[in-house]
Structure formats: C-alpha cells, structure tokens
Design a protein around this motif. Sequence first.
Motif: not given
Length: 346
Positions: A21-42
């Motif tokens: 939903n944030f990725a679809a919002n033109p008024s913001c930028r999703v610039v980064a994600i964080a997760d302790l599970r590296p494969d899932l994050a990738a």
Amino acid sequence: MKPGIGIIGTGMVGQMCHLANFAANPSCRVVAIADLRPDLAAAAAQKFGISRVYGTHRELLADSEVSAVVVVTKRRATGPIVLDALNSGRHVLSEKPMAYTTVQAETLVEAARRQDLIYSIGYMKRHDAGVARALAELARIRADQSLGRIVAARGWCFGGDTGRAQDNFVMTGEARPDGLELWEDGPDWMPHAMRPGYDTFLNVFSHVINLARYLLGPAPTLLESTIEASGAARIALDFNGIGCTLDLVNRAEGSWREGLTFDFERGGLTIELPAPFADQEAQVIVDQDGASTRLVRTASWAFRRQADAFVADIVDRKIPLASGADSVTDISLAEMAYRRRASGTA
C-alpha cells in the motif's frame, strides 16, 4: 519533499497490508526495508522494487533518507523498536497492540511528544470507508433526533477466517530468528498462565473496543468484565450514560463476524465489519420505521486508506485517527479487565 518510508518487518502482514500500500502511494517513497530473515527481505525487496535492504531496524534507522517507519514485527518487540524509531526522530505507524502495559504505552507516547512526531497505531478499522459513513450517519441521527435518543450499544467479535483476499506477498522457509529486545508481555501482577489470553485480547479484541471508543467517546468506564479460561470475554463499558456490551470469542475456524449496533428509541444503526484482511468496506445498516436500509458501499480497503492517511498526517502535521496518545486507553482498559480476573472480581 515526499516522506521516505522504511518498513520494519516483511512477513505476510508487512508486505500485503503495508509495503504494497505504501509502494502504491505517489505521495511517498518506500526507500528501505529491514528484516532479520535475509532471504525473505531480499525476496520482498525484489518483488516491490526496493533498493535498500537492512538486516536490523537499527541499520535502517541509520539511513538518513528514512523519515518515517512502519513497524510490523513480533508483538513483544514492537515497543522497543518503536522507541528506537521515535528517539531517532522518525514518525511511526506501528501495528497494534502498541504495548502490553499502560506504563510501556505512555513511555512511547512521551517519546513521540518530546520529538514532536506523528505516532499512529494500526487500528485500520477507523479508516474503513464504511465506518466513516457510519460515523457521519450517527452524527446526523443524534443531531436531528429522527430515531429518538440513543439507549444502548452492543458489539461483538467472533474471530475466525481472517479473509485474506490478496496474496500480494512472498515468503521463505526461514525460521523467525531470536535476538530481538522484548518487553514484558503483561504487568508485573499478571500470572504468566494468563498472558497468552491477554495477548489475544490485545491483538484481536482491542479492535472493536477501539472502534466503540471512536464512535461513542474516547474514555469509557469499565463497568463489568468476564473473561473465561478459554479467552472468551464479555466487557461492559459506560460512555457517559450509554451502556455498551461487547461479546468476544476467538476461534480458529468459521467465518469472521464482527460489528457494532447502536440502539435508538425508534430504530438503530449497525456496522458489519469485514474480516481483517478482506478487501472490502464495512456494511452500514439503518433501521427506521420498520424498514432496514443498507447504505451503498464503494470499493476501498481500510489498510490502503490507513497508509494514505499516515502519509497525509506526516505532510500536513495532523493528529492521526488512531494516535498513540489515544490508543493508551485501549491498553488501560485491557489491563483493568484482566486485573479483575486476576483478583477474582471479574
């Protein structure tokens, strides 16, 4: 400049309900994600086109382009991560429950106040377009007295199938890692055997309690509470002379049924809420003169509206519909209900 959003936690809810939903919002930028599970994050980064991936929330908070974060992680880890984010000067939207005790919750609210930050809690049902429709209709009915005075309210939540309508996420077989800082999952006086039920109460049932407060008044009095060993509960609240009884049962199977009814002298209004992940609006039904009218629904999703509202609140510096300061009351009411059970008075 558009807010730079960081998503902390990329499991099913983190991706489907927030990242998409944030990725679809033109008024913001999703610039980064964080997760302790590296494969899932990738995998999540590849699916949603996110260029920066971090292994911990602290690494993400060191990124100067992140101005706000969405925290969707293990519930006991939510408080410590939110506190780190607020102390770093980031606006926060966190999943609920915000904390497990009133003291914990007030610590987070004070951090947001000290830094003058937007701090929103994920009670997305306040953002449901059907709920907005019901709020306006209730205001009209109470103002013009077309149904007389309001005499009582009733609510229910019979949890079941969560109604996942969208599979907009990827998953891996990685185990959830340990190592996160965790806050206590209940106040000191609460027996450990009681805490799993308390966790469910905060995670599932606090939604309808929060919504009743949104529609009837922010600070009800707890009149009675009965909490069974199974976790089923009946809660009686008083909203300045308007009684509201809530019946709460969590199940693993069956359809999700949740809603609120407001009884007036000559009719009533009912809100039938969709299952948590169902991509549809609440249904509003008005009973008047012996006839029931279902108000017309449109196509929208509470999670999308919540994401859009969080971005708008940051840009416009507005108090969120479900602010951290307001949501402390939900923790306080849950604590009071369980204290009665622990003392044998519930």
